[in-house]
Motif scaffolding. Sequence first.
Motif, PDB file in Angstrom:
ATOM      1  N   THR A  71      -8.022   5.241  -1.435  1.00  0.00           N
ATOM      2  CA  THR A  71      -9.230   4.603  -1.942  1.00  0.00           C
ATOM      3  C   THR A  71     -10.482   5.233  -1.360  1.00  0.00           C
ATOM      4  O   THR A  71     -10.471   5.708  -0.233  1.00  0.00           O
ATOM      5  CB  THR A  71      -9.213   3.094  -1.624  1.00  0.00           C
ATOM      6  OG1 THR A  71     -10.453   2.513  -2.023  1.00  0.00           O
ATOM      7  CG2 THR A  71      -9.047   2.831  -0.149  1.00  0.00           C
ATOM      8  N   PRO A  72     -11.580   5.216  -2.112  1.00  0.00           N
ATOM      9  CA  PRO A  72     -12.840   5.724  -1.552  1.00  0.00           C
ATOM     10  C   PRO A  72     -13.530   4.698  -0.651  1.00  0.00           C
ATOM     11  O   PRO A  72     -14.525   5.001  -0.020  1.00  0.00           O
ATOM     12  CB  PRO A  72     -13.681   6.005  -2.803  1.00  0.00           C
ATOM     13  CG  PRO A  72     -13.162   5.042  -3.817  1.00  0.00           C
ATOM     14  CD  PRO A  72     -11.687   4.899  -3.523  1.00  0.00           C
ATOM     15  N   TYR A  73     -12.990   3.488  -0.595  1.00  0.00           N
ATOM     16  CA  TYR A  73     -13.601   2.420   0.199  1.00  0.00           C
ATOM     17  C   TYR A  73     -12.974   2.386   1.590  1.00  0.00           C
ATOM     18  O   TYR A  73     -12.087   1.594   1.873  1.00  0.00           O
ATOM     19  CB  TYR A  73     -13.439   1.069  -0.495  1.00  0.00           C
ATOM     20  CG  TYR A  73     -13.873   1.107  -1.934  1.00  0.00           C
ATOM     21  CD1 TYR A  73     -15.193   1.393  -2.275  1.00  0.00           C
ATOM     22  CD2 TYR A  73     -12.961   0.877  -2.954  1.00  0.00           C
ATOM     23  CE1 TYR A  73     -15.593   1.447  -3.598  1.00  0.00           C
ATOM     24  CE2 TYR A  73     -13.361   0.916  -4.276  1.00  0.00           C
ATOM     25  CZ  TYR A  73     -14.672   1.205  -4.589  1.00  0.00           C
ATOM     26  OH  TYR A  73     -15.071   1.258  -5.896  1.00  0.00           O
ATOM     27  N   ALA A  74     -13.419   3.302   2.448  1.00  0.00           N
ATOM     28  CA  ALA A  74     -12.799   3.440   3.758  1.00  0.00           C
ATOM     29  C   ALA A  74     -13.847   3.526   4.854  1.00  0.00           C
ATOM     30  O   ALA A  74     -14.970   3.973   4.629  1.00  0.00           O
ATOM     31  CB  ALA A  74     -11.916   4.678   3.791  1.00  0.00           C
ATOM     32  N   LEU A  75     -13.428   3.097   6.040  1.00  0.00           N
ATOM     33  CA  LEU A  75     -14.284   3.205   7.220  1.00  0.00           C
ATOM     34  C   LEU A  75     -13.416   3.481   8.435  1.00  0.00           C
ATOM     35  O   LEU A  75     -12.215   3.256   8.420  1.00  0.00           O
ATOM     36  CB  LEU A  75     -15.129   1.945   7.414  1.00  0.00           C
ATOM     37  CG  LEU A  75     -14.433   0.590   7.538  1.00  0.00           C
ATOM     38  CD1 LEU A  75     -13.892   0.348   8.933  1.00  0.00           C
ATOM     39  CD2 LEU A  75     -15.420  -0.506   7.184  1.00  0.00           C
ATOM     40  N   THR A  76     -14.059   4.005   9.465  1.00  0.00           N
ATOM     41  CA  THR A  76     -13.382   4.312  10.717  1.00  0.00           C
ATOM     42  C   THR A  76     -14.006   3.492  11.832  1.00  0.00           C
ATOM     43  O   THR A  76     -15.221   3.337  11.892  1.00  0.00           O
ATOM     44  CB  THR A  76     -13.493   5.816  11.041  1.00  0.00           C
ATOM     45  OG1 THR A  76     -12.789   6.533  10.035  1.00  0.00           O
ATOM     46  CG2 THR A  76     -12.898   6.152  12.394  1.00  0.00           C
ATOM     47  N   VAL A  77     -13.144   2.972  12.703  1.00  0.00           N
ATOM     48  CA  VAL A  77     -13.577   2.193  13.859  1.00  0.00           C
ATOM     49  C   VAL A  77     -13.169   2.958  15.112  1.00  0.00           C
ATOM     50  O   VAL A  77     -11.994   3.270  15.300  1.00  0.00           O
ATOM     51  CB  VAL A  77     -12.933   0.783  13.872  1.00  0.00           C
ATOM     52  CG1 VAL A  77     -13.346   0.009  15.108  1.00  0.00           C
ATOM     53  CG2 VAL A  77     -13.263   0.024  12.598  1.00  0.00           C
ATOM     54  N   PHE A 106      -4.965  -0.473   3.667  1.00  0.00           N
ATOM     55  CA  PHE A 106      -4.257   0.489   4.507  1.00  0.00           C
ATOM     56  C   PHE A 106      -4.994   0.556   5.834  1.00  0.00           C
ATOM     57  O   PHE A 106      -6.220   0.685   5.857  1.00  0.00           O
ATOM     58  CB  PHE A 106      -4.253   1.884   3.867  1.00  0.00           C
ATOM     59  CG  PHE A 106      -3.312   2.023   2.713  1.00  0.00           C
ATOM     60  CD1 PHE A 106      -2.065   2.598   2.893  1.00  0.00           C
ATOM     61  CD2 PHE A 106      -3.667   1.575   1.453  1.00  0.00           C
ATOM     62  CE1 PHE A 106      -1.188   2.727   1.825  1.00  0.00           C
ATOM     63  CE2 PHE A 106      -2.803   1.703   0.384  1.00  0.00           C
ATOM     64  CZ  PHE A 106      -1.555   2.279   0.565  1.00  0.00           C
ATOM     65  N   GLY A 107      -4.266   0.468   6.938  1.00  0.00           N
ATOM     66  CA  GLY A 107      -4.838   0.629   8.272  1.00  0.00           C
ATOM     67  C   GLY A 107      -4.085   1.727   8.981  1.00  0.00           C
ATOM     68  O   GLY A 107      -2.859   1.664   9.112  1.00  0.00           O
ATOM     69  N   ALA A 126      -8.730   1.405   4.828  1.00  0.00           N
ATOM     70  CA  ALA A 126      -8.983   1.753   3.436  1.00  0.00           C
ATOM     71  C   ALA A 126      -8.778   0.470   2.647  1.00  0.00           C
ATOM     72  O   ALA A 126      -7.677  -0.086   2.615  1.00  0.00           O
ATOM     73  CB  ALA A 126      -8.041   2.845   2.966  1.00  0.00           C
ATOM     74  N   LEU A 127      -9.859  -0.011   2.058  1.00  0.00           N
ATOM     75  CA  LEU A 127      -9.862  -1.316   1.402  1.00  0.00           C
ATOM     76  C   LEU A 127      -9.873  -1.156  -0.114  1.00  0.00           C
ATOM     77  O   LEU A 127     -10.360  -0.150  -0.641  1.00  0.00           O
ATOM     78  CB  LEU A 127     -11.079  -2.107   1.877  1.00  0.00           C
ATOM     79  CG  LEU A 127     -11.081  -2.320   3.397  1.00  0.00           C
ATOM     80  CD1 LEU A 127     -12.476  -2.518   3.929  1.00  0.00           C
ATOM     81  CD2 LEU A 127     -10.194  -3.482   3.753  1.00  0.00           C
TER      82      LEU A 127
END
Length: 171
Positions: free
Chosen positions: A3-9, A37-38, A55-56
């Motif tokens: 998915t293009p809806y992703a972020l990193t922590v 997805f994590g 990834a949401l």
Amino acid sequence: MPTPYALTVDAGLRDLRAADRLLHTLAAELALPEGTFGCTHLVRDDAPRVVVSLALPTDPLLRTAREQLTAQGYEVSSGVPDAVGRAVLYPGVAELTGTLTVGDVPARSAIDRVTVLGSPSRPDPRAHLVTGDHVRPQWQHGELVLTAMPAAGGTLAPFEVPAPTPCCADH
């Protein structure tokens, strides 16, 4: 990632177990849906560490997660750090417990295929996989792939074990 809806922590973590715990904590705190997805990612720079990505399935979920994580003091960035994340959270992970067949893995989860370490051919879909309730596939060329290894009694087991013995532990 799917998915293009992703972020990193980046929480400054040093090991995979802590990153796994963080992903499970974030999934609970943010009430993440099944399609999330994590993954864990190894960062090899001046300060080696493990970061996590989410990834949401939708942009509104991404924005909400970013706001909540930033408010909690996490360092959050857009996208994923690389394309080879190790999946901890993924659709169907809860179905991969106990002993099942290799063919059950892609049928029950987002995992695309199973490979056997050191083998050029795919395993028999009827082969038994003893999961140990710890199944950590990795992204490889856009596919989520579980690497397994031969185990006792002609079965297979995921290559990654939940509590590995540190190298040279008996010395």
